[in-house]
Motif scaffolding. Sequence first.
Motif, mmCIF file in Angstrom:
data_model
loop_
_atom_site.group_PDB
_atom_site.id
_atom_site.type_symbol
_atom_site.label_atom_id
_atom_site.label_comp_id
_atom_site.label_asym_id
_atom_site.label_seq_id
_atom_site.Cartn_x
_atom_site.Cartn_y
_atom_site.Cartn_z
ATOM 1 N N UNK A 66 0.811 -1.212 0.000
ATOM 2 C CA UNK A 66 0.000 0.000 0.000
ATOM 3 C C UNK A 66 0.845 1.263 0.000
ATOM 4 N N UNK A 67 0.181 2.403 0.232
ATOM 5 C CA UNK A 67 0.876 3.688 0.188
ATOM 6 C C UNK A 67 0.996 4.333 1.550
ATOM 7 N N UNK A 68 0.979 5.685 1.543
ATOM 8 C CA UNK A 68 1.181 6.432 2.785
ATOM 9 C C UNK A 68 0.089 6.167 3.806
ATOM 10 N N UNK A 69 -1.111 5.813 3.341
ATOM 11 C CA UNK A 69 -2.225 5.585 4.267
ATOM 12 C C UNK A 69 -2.051 4.312 5.079
ATOM 13 N N UNK A 70 -1.180 3.417 4.594
ATOM 14 C CA UNK A 70 -1.005 2.146 5.273
ATOM 15 C C UNK A 70 -2.019 1.100 4.881
ATOM 16 N N UNK A 71 -2.978 1.467 4.027
ATOM 17 C CA UNK A 71 -3.984 0.512 3.564
ATOM 18 C C UNK A 71 -3.402 -0.337 2.434
ATOM 19 N N UNK A 72 -3.450 -1.670 2.524
ATOM 20 C CA UNK A 72 -2.932 -2.487 1.422
ATOM 21 C C UNK A 72 -3.601 -2.133 0.099
ATOM 22 N N UNK A 73 -2.838 -2.178 -0.982
ATOM 23 C CA UNK A 73 -3.400 -1.862 -2.290
ATOM 24 C C UNK A 73 -4.467 -2.857 -2.710
ATOM 25 N N UNK A 74 -4.299 -4.081 -2.296
ATOM 26 C CA UNK A 74 -5.315 -5.089 -2.588
ATOM 27 C C UNK A 74 -5.278 -6.167 -1.526
ATOM 28 N N UNK A 75 -6.395 -6.874 -1.432
ATOM 29 C CA UNK A 75 -6.497 -8.047 -0.565
ATOM 30 C C UNK A 75 -6.683 -9.240 -1.491
ATOM 31 N N UNK A 76 -5.655 -10.062 -1.614
ATOM 32 C CA UNK A 76 -5.699 -11.168 -2.570
ATOM 33 C C UNK A 76 -6.888 -12.073 -2.289
ATOM 34 N N UNK A 77 -7.719 -12.258 -3.324
ATOM 35 C CA UNK A 77 -8.897 -13.110 -3.187
ATOM 36 C C UNK A 77 -10.137 -12.358 -2.769
ATOM 37 N N UNK A 78 -10.050 -11.045 -2.526
ATOM 38 C CA UNK A 78 -11.196 -10.269 -2.063
ATOM 39 C C UNK A 78 -11.250 -8.947 -2.810
ATOM 40 N N UNK A 79 -11.898 -8.948 -3.967
ATOM 41 C CA UNK A 79 -11.973 -7.733 -4.769
ATOM 42 C C UNK A 79 -12.774 -6.647 -4.058
ATOM 43 N N UNK A 80 -13.882 -7.040 -3.453
ATOM 44 C CA UNK A 80 -14.741 -6.049 -2.804
ATOM 45 C C UNK A 80 -14.032 -5.352 -1.654
ATOM 46 N N UNK A 81 -13.073 -6.041 -1.032
ATOM 47 C CA UNK A 81 -12.350 -5.455 0.093
ATOM 48 C C UNK A 81 -11.021 -4.846 -0.283
ATOM 49 N N UNK A 82 -10.750 -4.680 -1.580
ATOM 50 C CA UNK A 82 -9.450 -4.192 -2.044
ATOM 51 C C UNK A 82 -9.516 -2.720 -2.423
ATOM 52 N N UNK A 83 -8.533 -1.979 -1.925
ATOM 53 C CA UNK A 83 -8.479 -0.549 -2.197
ATOM 54 C C UNK A 83 -8.336 -0.265 -3.689
ATOM 55 N N UNK A 84 -7.582 -1.051 -4.384
ATOM 56 C CA UNK A 84 -7.396 -0.855 -5.823
ATOM 57 C C UNK A 84 -8.736 -0.883 -6.554
#
Length: 809
Positions: A66-84
């Motif tokens: 992820x970036x400065x926010x600390x939020x992962x860019x994606x959650x593998x296997x979970x599109x709905x829960x992914x920031x990207x």
Amino acid sequence: MPGSRSKSAATAILATVVALATGSVAAVDFSHEVVPILRAKCGKCHTGSQRQGGFSLNDRETILAGGDSGTPGLVAGDAAGSELIRRITSTDPDLRMPSEGEALPAEAVAILTRWVEAKAPWEDGFSFAGNTYEAPLKLRQVELPPPHDGRVHPVDRLVDAYQEAKGVPTPPRCDDATFLRRVSLDLVGLLPSPAAIDAFCADADPGKRPRKIKELLDDDLARAEHWMTFWNDLLRNDYTGTGFITGGRKQITPWLHRALVDNIPYDQFVRELVAPSDASRGFIDGIVWRGEVNSSQTVPIQFAQNVGQTFLGINLKCASCHDSFVDRWKLQETYDLAAVMAPDTLELFRCDKATGAFASPGWPFQELGAIDGAKPPAERLEQLARLMTDPGNGWLSRNLVNRIWAKLMGRGLVHPVDALRTRPWNEDLLDWLAADFVASGYDTKHTLWTICTSEAYGAVTPSVEGQPDGKDYVFHGPLPRRMTAEQFTDALWQLTDAAPAKPDADVQRVQPDPAAPRQLPPRAQWIWNNQAGASPPGERLAFRARINLLDPVTHAVAIATADNEVTMWINGTKVGHSADWGKPFAEPIGGALKWGGNEILVVAANADAGGPAALKAEIRAIVADGGTTWVASDDSWEWTATLPDAEGKWPGGTEPADWQRASVVENQATWAPSDAAFADGVRGAAGPQPMVRAVLIKCTPLMASLGRPNRDQVVTSRPTDLTTLEAIQLANEQALFETFSVGGRRWLAEHGNDPGVLTGTILKTALGRLPTPAEATAIREILGETPTESSVADCLWAVVMLPEFQLIR
């Protein structure tokens, strides 16, 4: 509202999730679907040196971080829960990505959603930052560091210096029982016996580890058949599957098996595959697919892909459709390599569209020499084979020693193994091993010896939890590895004595027992019903002989061949058949023989094309006192034109009355090319053949669930995670149940029904150690006070399901 999604994007996500749930979604093509979208729509701000908001798309690790926010860019296997996915579907102008220009179309959103739901697979070694590393073509001269603490082995000197620089403490040796199980599974693919474990652990000689390694490597058949799994995957060799029925694919099994048993030098091995004989050409011939095929799957392009990947560690698949998105290789280079073997001029196709440009035969490293495009394909292949195996081509030697290191240590010096342009974690170690391999005369056994005799190989396996991976990987020691499907099956057959009686692969598995009496050369002669071997096309004759046995038989074989087909029965039991006079059958026949008189009946047939005909057959039996009894085809045999039925029975149950003496054919040299194979069969009379190995059997449902591939493509890595299919097969497959049932009977017959004896012996055979008190209690509960075939089978199943059994540590 912030974070809201457009209707079309939401629809695309919903459709993808539904498709994933029903199993109907197509696999995501990372290189051709995901990379172009990320490069075109996100690359300006988030690739290379650009990290807007601290977020980089350069590789999978930076996206997950992820970036400065600390939020992962994606959650593998979970599109709905992914920031990207949230960003590319948002209608909020402050959140939506890309921040400039139009929003991503629904098709692109659907591709990225499918990709994330599929756990965001990434092309090994690829980075949007690019890869500027490339080892020099020629191997570097490496100066060994001074030894640490008396560890003088060259591998240890290099590893110790590396670990010292990384602040990694030198790992201790693993215990002897662990080492023996590890090295046995690694070098010959088999579990050591309890007796071998006891002897090895009791041996106080400090040189016992190198001595055991030599002993294992010198078991040529076991070593060859274990490593045949490795080479079957790399050379796309199998016994059934796409292309075999239609003739669009050829196996190279007999050639490969013999090459590995003989340990031919690797440079010769490569030359015989790149510029092949009929026996080895199945590799470069690839698969002739039926119907219309993509231009990147024609036989010449398959040749370029397979040669590059298998022998040079170069992945040309992306560069078979266009210039590679993930490496430096160009479409032109792929087609030039393909043109080396192509019978006609090759036009370049980009994304399946003709370009009007044409290939010129060549290969990626022209500085070592060029291919003469004016020569015919066979001569061009010979040129390529010589150039590839030139000692100046460091890619060839680096590629193989890196693959061997990966097999023995769980991870390559270069990872992934098909991306040799990735920087190794220890460049000096890779080049030293490669140079040592070349200096040994390209002796693969030597390299196995060199790695396995190091303290680095014999160390304890480190904990993998919390260890960095990817570009941040640090070597702490040999990693635990899952058994291959073939290793698991072989170990299961060792435990249960349930291996099949004969292999599917067409190989000669002769391995005489050195302690057995030396066998005399073959005594059989070529015979027919006349001295000239004259025979009309398709003629079929029956022959008979007898062998009288007055002592119990401990082992016996039948060897026979005929020009052009032969079938043999002994005492009414069919024991063998061959339809190629150059490939005699050699079969164990102890079960078909009896005390007293035994009748051998043979039907031999000439080919429909005509020509001379003849039969050659021999029976060898070892009796209880160690002596040998035999009967071999000569003029004492008899023939008749009356033929038995397919079961070896005479019409009406009456033997013919017109038996006549056979004739020894005058020109025995006519069939001299089969002499060596016949002699191999006779040597097999020296003792029982070793257990049939899983690598020589067609893929079973269980082996497929355990990761054995169909080999339509070159395979360089197998799945490492447990799958639902595997769990179902291990728990429910009928064939596995029957195997354990055989094992239950075997253990009771050999060890009796004392639960204490069974508990200790089963665990020592399977795991190489005695049970803990808690394990002994649990196993005794399974066995019961008076073990039965069923309870022993249940115990075997429980032990085999343990991760400790299925892992090489």
